[in-house]
Design an enzyme around this catalytic site. Structure first.
Site, PDB file in Angstrom:
ATOM      1  N   ASP A  20       0.857  -1.190   0.000  1.00  0.00           N
ATOM      2  CA  ASP A  20       0.000   0.000   0.000  1.00  0.00           C
ATOM      3  C   ASP A  20       0.892   1.238   0.000  1.00  0.00           C
ATOM      4  OD1 ASP A  20      -2.721   1.199   0.206  1.00  0.00           O
ATOM      5  OD2 ASP A  20      -1.887   2.035   2.046  1.00  0.00           O
ATOM      6  N   GLU A  22       0.856   5.814   0.371  1.00  0.00           N
ATOM      7  CA  GLU A  22       0.177   7.087   0.604  1.00  0.00           C
ATOM      8  C   GLU A  22       0.855   8.123  -0.287  1.00  0.00           C
ATOM      9  OE1 GLU A  22      -2.544   7.247   2.207  1.00  0.00           O
ATOM     10  OE2 GLU A  22      -2.436   5.267   3.161  1.00  0.00           O
ATOM     11  N   GLU A  65      -6.294  18.273   1.542  1.00  0.00           N
ATOM     12  CA  GLU A  65      -7.129  17.084   1.328  1.00  0.00           C
ATOM     13  C   GLU A  65      -6.354  15.800   1.597  1.00  0.00           C
ATOM     14  OE1 GLU A  65      -6.557  19.440  -0.848  1.00  0.00           O
ATOM     15  OE2 GLU A  65      -8.475  20.473  -1.212  1.00  0.00           O
ATOM     16  N   HIS A  70      -4.163  10.989   5.515  1.00  0.00           N
ATOM     17  CA  HIS A  70      -3.101  10.220   6.172  1.00  0.00           C
ATOM     18  C   HIS A  70      -2.381  10.952   7.297  1.00  0.00           C
ATOM     19  CE1 HIS A  70      -0.579  12.654   3.590  1.00  0.00           C
ATOM     20  NE2 HIS A  70      -0.984  12.043   2.491  1.00  0.00           N
ATOM     21  N   HIS A 163      -5.456   6.678   7.321  1.00  0.00           N
ATOM     22  CA  HIS A 163      -4.770   5.766   6.418  1.00  0.00           C
ATOM     23  C   HIS A 163      -3.281   5.726   6.765  1.00  0.00           C
ATOM     24  CE1 HIS A 163      -7.869   5.394   3.018  1.00  0.00           C
ATOM     25  NE2 HIS A 163      -8.463   5.972   4.043  1.00  0.00           N
ATOM     26  N   ASP A 168      -2.468  -0.480   6.632  1.00  0.00           N
ATOM     27  CA  ASP A 168      -3.414  -0.898   5.597  1.00  0.00           C
ATOM     28  C   ASP A 168      -2.948  -2.171   4.905  1.00  0.00           C
ATOM     29  OD1 ASP A 168      -4.841   1.292   6.301  1.00  0.00           O
ATOM     30  OD2 ASP A 168      -4.659   2.359   4.397  1.00  0.00           O
TER      31      ASP A 168
END
Length: 251
Positions: A20, A22, A65, A70, A163, A168
């Site tokens: 995963d 970010e 945003e 995260h 997140h 994750d």
């Protein structure tokens, strides 16, 4: 970072990496960058405990945003390594294993954009296992976000307030096992192993009651049943489970 031991070639196909990322936004073609990578190694659909995790300095600001998703600020990331400084360790960890990713096209587009910036070969899409596509096939017509899948498969994600790439990945590894039906196979194998152990080592140990149950059959009922069994002949199967009492010695 310590180097991983290479597995025998015959076993490499059983190794997969759950991955995963970010990012600073949604589109690497518009200047958005990677800020975090998290990977979990699974072997034969079971986590091995081997992980890879790194924060990356994106060399740019952090849109509000993305920060809301995260919680990684530009200030925090400014002290982290650049992608070209971690790429070798990252590529060594993932090796040639299939990459299990939720909405894989998103993550791989960012990874390949970073690889392209430093003139390194892209990761081929043939290596990807997209759990979002798997979930949509198995659960059509409903939401298949990671949180939804955790709820559907009773996986505890209460500690996921924001997140995070490694967290994750760990959750997705558990979801993936259920998505492909591997958990039932593991339970079946465990049951078979227990059966083999019992057969090889004799009867499984049984717990004894501290106080024996009171007999529920009277002596009269027991004698009546023996008399009934005697009418069936010497080869009646009941004789194996309810043998006749031993004859008293002649006196």
């Amino acid at each position: 970072m310590r180097r991983l031991k290479r597995r025998p070639r015959s076993l490499r196909n059983m190794r997969e990496i759950v991955l995963d990322t970010e990012t600073t936004g949604l589109d690497p073609l518009r200047g958005d960058r990677l800020v975090e990578i998290g990977c979990v190694e699974i072997f034969n659909r079971m986590p091995t405990g081997q992980t890879y995790h790194v924060y990356i300095n994106p060399e740019r600001d952090m849109p509000a945003e993305a920060f809301a998703v995260h919680g990684l600020s530009a200030e925090f990331l400014s002290t982290k390594p650049l992608f070209h400084e971690v790429v070798d360790a990252f590529l060594e960890f993932i090796g040639d294993a299939p990459l299990v990713i939720h909405n894989a096209s998103f993550d791989i587009s960012f990874i390949n954009a970073e690889l392209d910036r430093i003139k390194r070969a892209a990761i081929p899409r043939e290596r990807l296992v997209d759990t979002l596509l798997l979930a949509r096939r198995k659960h059509p017509g409903v939401s298949n976000r990671l949180d939804d899948l955790c709820s559907r498969y009773s996986i505890d994600n209460s500690h996921r307030t924001k997140h995070g790439a490694l967290l994750d990945s760990e959750l997705l590894a558990e979801v993936y096992v259920d998505l492909v039906g591997a958990r039932q196979s593991q339970l079946l194998l465990a049951s078979e192993a227990q059966e083999i152990h019992v057969k090889a080592g004799g009867d499984a140990p049984r717990r004894q009651r501290p106080v024996p149950l009171v007999p529920r059959v009277s002596d009269a009922e027991r004698e009546a049943h023996r008399a009934f069994i005697a009418t069936m002949g010497d080869k009646a199967i009941w004789n194996e489970y309810f043998p006749a009492p031993a004859a008293l010695p002649a006196g």
